[in-house]
Scaffold this active site. Structure first.
Site, short mmCIF file in Angstrom:
data_model
loop_
_atom_site.label_atom_id
_atom_site.label_comp_id
_atom_site.label_asym_id
_atom_site.label_seq_id
_atom_site.Cartn_x
_atom_site.Cartn_y
_atom_site.Cartn_z
N VAL A 29 -10.74 -102.08 10.75
CA VAL A 29 -9.86 -102.79 10.74
C VAL A 29 -9.58 -103.66 9.69
O VAL A 29 -8.98 -104.68 9.56
CB VAL A 29 -10.39 -103.78 11.83
CG1 VAL A 29 -10.31 -103.22 13.42
CG2 VAL A 29 -11.65 -104.55 11.82
N GLY A 62 -2.32 -93.28 -8.71
CA GLY A 62 -1.09 -94.43 -8.66
C GLY A 62 0.37 -94.03 -7.92
O GLY A 62 1.18 -94.97 -7.86
N ALA A 80 -10.04 -86.72 -6.82
CA ALA A 80 -10.35 -87.65 -5.40
C ALA A 80 -10.26 -88.97 -6.07
O ALA A 80 -11.02 -89.45 -7.11
CB ALA A 80 -11.31 -87.10 -4.81
N GLY A 81 -10.25 -89.96 -5.05
CA GLY A 81 -10.23 -91.40 -5.48
C GLY A 81 -10.86 -92.24 -4.18
O GLY A 81 -10.12 -91.89 -3.15
N HIS A 82 -11.97 -92.79 -4.14
CA HIS A 82 -12.48 -93.47 -3.23
C HIS A 82 -12.66 -94.99 -3.41
O HIS A 82 -13.22 -95.33 -4.54
CB HIS A 82 -13.75 -93.02 -2.69
CG HIS A 82 -13.92 -91.66 -2.10
ND1 HIS A 82 -14.92 -90.87 -2.08
CD2 HIS A 82 -12.74 -90.76 -1.76
CE1 HIS A 82 -14.62 -89.61 -1.57
NE2 HIS A 82 -13.27 -89.75 -1.37
N THR A 83 -12.02 -96.07 -2.61
CA THR A 83 -11.76 -97.33 -2.83
C THR A 83 -12.98 -97.92 -1.78
O THR A 83 -12.91 -97.58 -0.68
CB THR A 83 -10.55 -97.93 -2.52
OG1 THR A 83 -9.56 -97.36 -3.46
CG2 THR A 83 -10.52 -99.48 -2.85
N GLY A 139 -10.02 -92.76 3.80
CA GLY A 139 -11.08 -93.88 3.87
C GLY A 139 -12.41 -93.27 3.86
O GLY A 139 -13.32 -94.13 4.36
N LYS A 140 -12.51 -92.14 3.45
CA LYS A 140 -14.01 -91.64 3.16
C LYS A 140 -14.98 -92.24 2.55
O LYS A 140 -16.10 -92.34 2.83
CB LYS A 140 -13.87 -90.22 2.70
CG LYS A 140 -12.94 -89.15 3.32
CD LYS A 140 -12.71 -87.57 3.00
CE LYS A 140 -12.05 -87.64 1.68
NZ LYS A 140 -10.53 -88.03 1.97
N GLN A 182 -11.03 -84.66 -1.10
CA GLN A 182 -9.60 -84.20 -0.42
C GLN A 182 -9.93 -84.32 1.08
O GLN A 182 -10.58 -85.11 1.51
CB GLN A 182 -9.52 -83.07 -0.99
CG GLN A 182 -8.76 -82.94 -2.41
CD GLN A 182 -10.17 -83.11 -3.42
OE1 GLN A 182 -11.20 -82.21 -3.52
NE2 GLN A 182 -9.99 -83.80 -4.46
N ASP A 242 -7.14 -89.56 1.58
CA ASP A 242 -6.98 -91.06 1.54
C ASP A 242 -7.21 -91.49 2.58
O ASP A 242 -6.69 -92.47 2.94
CB ASP A 242 -5.65 -91.15 0.73
CG ASP A 242 -5.20 -90.47 -0.33
OD1 ASP A 242 -5.95 -90.44 -1.28
OD2 ASP A 242 -3.98 -89.70 -0.53
#
Length: 426
Positions: A411, A299, A39-42, A15-16, A221, A13
């Site tokens: 940032v 979540g 995995a979850g990427h936002t 920020g990849k 991961q 988690d």
């Protein structure tokens, strides 16, 4: 042009997704090399948020070919659901390429995942329950179902039957029953939609490199969740470190030019396992709320703690990192002081590196140095010298202690909310 590996340098988690997305705008291919939809990427593009789970982040860059490598395990239902969601928002997913050798997460893998966690009780791993571990277990046991098997119904039936038979006693003891024909029908039902996407990924990615194109290898991961190098057994089921980029795609190690580790300006972890700097107080809750630290996939609230230098040094060594990307620096604004873990105390003895044994790591207590914080909002800063001097000093300190140059600083979540100190591209 370079082959660049991007991976997590902490417990995930970090920020990849954002970093991969930024490079994807200049890359010919973005190749996912491990993991699955655990995995979850936002990624935020022009103020619009995209949550990616199985698809490579390069799917959001029109000129980029997104690729799922052989090291990934694929839930076909999730794959096509995610494709449909993106296409409904105007994203073209037809250019996706999938390795014929990638393994499929079957319905009974998810059943077994839940059974395993339940049986472990207080020793549970804290998996996402997506069937990732059982799919990799079947792969290692040579009982796995691969993408290529979906196109041959008789072969698929044979493979599913063999896998189910091996697990029958366990399933029956838990009152679970698997209908082989239903599984075969479900998986083969995806065949025609899959067919145009399936490729010899290793050959195509090597051809792109031969042509001088930029290729980004995207890890799921993170280093501390790697099956071999992480906090075992509280790890994922694949190699999330740099070596996984080669085994998970069919590209030789000599072709990799840069290895970029992504690290938060603090640390988070989801699930069970040791976490020396974890904060169970108001500061931890503040990091969680300010940073939006809730799992993209599950979540679940993330465990939060201060930056861990021994972990950063370990990730630099294990992966051969050439660059670090420091994300979420903006979240630290408003803290009067910012502790940084520079070593551990284990049984009264100072230890400067990640311990060899997990038993020692579980007993590790952080040794902190305190650094002055800053009050300013840094989300609009675009140059390093635009940052408050305290933030500049904090970044420079982490760089020196981690042993790896910090090339980019995040940032904020947007594509443009990045300070470039050293370009990752030539």
């Amino acid at each position: 042009m370079p082959a660049i590996v991007i991976l997590g340098a902490q417990w995930g988690d970090e920020g990849k997704g954002k970093a991969t997305d930024q490079l994807g705008t200049a890359a010919r291919c973005v190749v996912k090399f491990n993991g699955g939809n655990n995995a979850g990427h936002t990624v935020v593009v022009d103020g619009e948020k995209f949550a990616l789970h199985l698809l490579p982040s390069g799917i959001l860059s029109p000129g980029c070919v997104p690729v799922i490598g052989n090291g990934v395990v694929v839930d076909l239902g999730v794959l096509f659901q995610e494709i449909a969601e993106l296409e409904s928002r105007g994203i073209d997913a037809a250019r996706l390429r999938i390795s014929a050798n990638a393994h499929v997460i079957t319905p009974f893998c998810k059943v077994l995942d839940a059974l395993s966690e339940r049986s472990l009780g207080p020793r549970k791993i804290g998996t996402t329950g997506r069937g990732i571990g059982p799919a990799y277990s079947d792969k290692a046991s040579r009982l796995g179902i691969r993408i290529q098997d979906v196109f041959d119904r008789e072969l698929l039936r044979e493979r599913v039957s063999a896998a189910v038979e091996q697990k029958r006693a366990l399933l029956e003891s838990a009152g679970e029953e698997v209908d082989v024909e239903a599984v075969v029908a479900e998986l083969s039902g995806y065949a025609e939609r899959l067919r145009p996407m399936v490729a010899d990924v290793g050959r195509e990615v090597n051809a792109a490199l031969d042509a001088g194109e930029t290729v980004v290898f995207e890890g799921g991961q993170s280093t501390m969740l790697d099956i071999d190098h992480g906090t075992y057994p509280f790890v994922t089921s694949s190699n999330a470190t740099a070596g996984g980029a080669c085994t998970g795609t069919g590209v030789g190690p000599a072709r990799i030019d840069r290895v970029v580790g992504i690290a938060k300006a603090y640390v988070t972890r989801v699930g069970e396992g040791p976490f020396p700097t974890e904060l169970l107080d108001e500061a931890g809750e503040r990091l969680r709320c300010n940073g939006g630290e809730f799992g993209t996939t599950t979540g679940r609230p993330r465990r939060c703690g201060w930056f861990d230098v021994p972990v950063a040094r370990y990730a630099t060594r294990v992966n051969g990192l050439t660059d670090l990307v420091l994300t979420k620096l903006d979240v630290l604004g408003g803290f009067a002081e910012i502790p940084v873990c520079v070593a551990y105390e284990i049984d009264g003895v100072r230890v400067d590196e990640v311990p060899v044994t997990q038993a020692e790591f579980a007993r590790a207590k952080p040794v902190y140095e305190l650094f002055p914080g800053w009050d300013e909002d840094v989300s609009s800063c675009r140059g390093f010298r635009d940052l408050p001097v305290e933030a500049q000093d904090y970044v420079s300190t982490l760089e020196g202690l981690s042993g790896c140059p910090i090339s980019l600083i995040g940032v904020g979540p947007g594509r443009d909310q990045t300070i470039v100190r050293r370009s990752l591209l030539p």
